[in-house]
Design an enzyme around this catalytic site. Structure first.
Site, short mmCIF file in Angstrom:
data_model
loop_
_atom_site.label_atom_id
_atom_site.label_comp_id
_atom_site.label_asym_id
_atom_site.label_seq_id
_atom_site.Cartn_x
_atom_site.Cartn_y
_atom_site.Cartn_z
N ASP A 13 -6.57 1.77 2.74
CA ASP A 13 -5.54 1.37 1.78
C ASP A 13 -4.03 1.65 2.31
O ASP A 13 -3.60 2.92 2.45
CB ASP A 13 -5.73 2.05 0.35
CG ASP A 13 -4.89 1.18 -0.74
OD1 ASP A 13 -4.07 0.13 -0.48
OD2 ASP A 13 -4.81 1.78 -1.63
N ASP A 107 -3.43 -5.74 2.12
CA ASP A 107 -3.38 -4.29 2.62
C ASP A 107 -4.51 -3.26 2.57
O ASP A 107 -4.20 -2.26 2.31
CB ASP A 107 -2.14 -3.70 1.78
CG ASP A 107 -2.25 -3.73 0.16
OD1 ASP A 107 -3.36 -4.66 -0.27
OD2 ASP A 107 -1.67 -3.23 -0.55
N GLU A 108 -5.61 -3.83 2.09
CA GLU A 108 -6.90 -3.00 1.81
C GLU A 108 -8.00 -3.64 2.11
O GLU A 108 -8.27 -4.78 2.19
CB GLU A 108 -6.83 -2.45 0.32
CG GLU A 108 -7.10 -3.21 -0.60
CD GLU A 108 -7.25 -2.48 -2.20
OE1 GLU A 108 -8.03 -1.61 -2.10
OE2 GLU A 108 -6.72 -3.11 -2.95
#
EC number: 2.7.7.7
Length: 359
Positions: A13, A107-108
């Site tokens: 993350d 983003d993860e």
């Protein structure tokens, strides 16, 4: 009950991704509280820097409230092309280690490194290597959670943020879950957590002490899932090709709208955006959902399922208008959104293989 397979799962993350990219590209913003998206008078915060979070600024918060909490807050327009560019660089690093990468957003992502391209038996060391490579390549930091399944790995990735990681070994999973507040369980939302509190269920241990029959009585079909999760059991695999469940778009307006005629114009633009995405992914759907957020921030959804799949703007718009006029609006409107669900994507079943190994 069949035991869940043990895997080596990493959840990566990025730390305050959108805000961190803005601070990276504009050194004048470093160390300052910033919010990506929204404004002092309108809109919603998409992301907040850690400096802003100290004041209570969070994503999905109105720009007005964010500015009230942090008067020195700087608002920055989002640059999704830039975020996607960096996300691709990060994804390339993941693929150096495994092809089993399941992105959740820009983003993860989850990575299954049970068997990996580096032949490294330690998921903990792999996560550390990946985080270091991300920093060297992009100048951004990432946090990681490492465990036997996606559920525990995702929770663990929050523990040592920013720029840290946490490993929950197989023999630590149940103890780790027992002390968790149920609101931290991925999949338990605010409403469900409040219901659990009312039933005297505050922690993973409280949840674990309830029988399956009790949980099914109070939570229906979700009872079995909660029963399993409280014991650290999760069968969900890392799926590189996640099936799209819906396509949607929404708009927050500069001024609240009271006239349905003006709303129709905005819905036309939203429907055009959905049609563009439909053509890009070559899919169609049966269920149209209209999202309405009023000036007092209360939200309403109206849905209709058609007997056939649609992929045409005119049909999407026709149904959206029908939903708009379905009942009287209770107040002026600050946001409208349309989503297409019940898509014609085919789900494939995966074979679960029992794995035993040193973690």
């Amino acid at each position: 009950m069949e035991s869940a397979p043990l895997r080596k799962i990493i959840h990566i993350d990025m730390d305050a991704f959108y805000a961190s990219v803005e601070q990276l590209d504009n050194p004048e913003l470093k160390g300052k509280p910033i919010a990506v998206g929204g404004s002092e008078v309108r809109g919603v915060v998409s992301a907040a820097s850690y400096e802003a979070r100290k004041y209570g600024v969070r994503s999905a918060m109105s720009g007005v409230q964010a500015a009230r909490l942090c008067p020195e807050l700087t608002f920055v327009r989002p640059r999704f092309d830039r975020y996607k560019e960096i996300s691709k660089q990060i994804r390339a690093i993941f693929l150096e280690y495994t092809d089993l990468v399941e992105p959740l957003s820009l983003d993860e992502a989850y990575l299954d490194v049970t068997e990996n391209k580096k032949g490294n038996p330690s998921a903990t060391l792999i996560a550390k290597e990946i985080r270091q490579k991300i920093f060297e390549k992009t100048g951004l930091t990432a946090s990681a959670g490492i465990s036997v399944n996606k559920f525990v790995a995702k929770i663990a990735s929050d523990y040592n943020k920013p720029n840290g990681q946490k490993t929950v070994n197989p023999d630590e999973v149940e103890a780790f879950i027992e002390v968790l507040d149920v609101k931290k369980f991925y999949g338990i939302g605010k409403v469900t957590a409040e219901k659990m509190y009312q039933l005297g269920i505050y922690t993973g241990l409280d949840l674990k002490n309830k029988t399956l029959e009790y949980l099914e009585q109070h939570f229906g079909n979700s009872g079995q899932a909660f029963y399993n999760l409280s014991r650290g059991i999760s069968y969900s695999q890392v799926k590189p090709n996640r099936q799209m469940k819906s396509i949607g778009a929404e708009r927050t307006f500069n001024e609240n709208l009271s006239s349905e005629i003006y709303m129709e114009e905005r819905l036309e633009n939203i429907a055009s955006e959905i049609e563009r995405r439909i053509k890009k992914y070559k899919i169609s759907g049966k269920t149209i959902t209209l999202k309405i957020k009023y000036s007092d921030f209360t939200q309403q959804t109206r849905s209709k399922t058609l007997p056939y799949f649609i992929a045409d703007k005119s049909l999407i718009m026709e149904t959206a208008k029908e939903l708009l006029y379905q009942e009287r609006l209770k107040d002026s409107v600050r946001l409208l959104g349309i989503s297409l669900n019940n898509l014609n994507t085919n789900q494939k079943k995966n074979v679960v293989v029992q794995l035993r190994f040193e973690f």
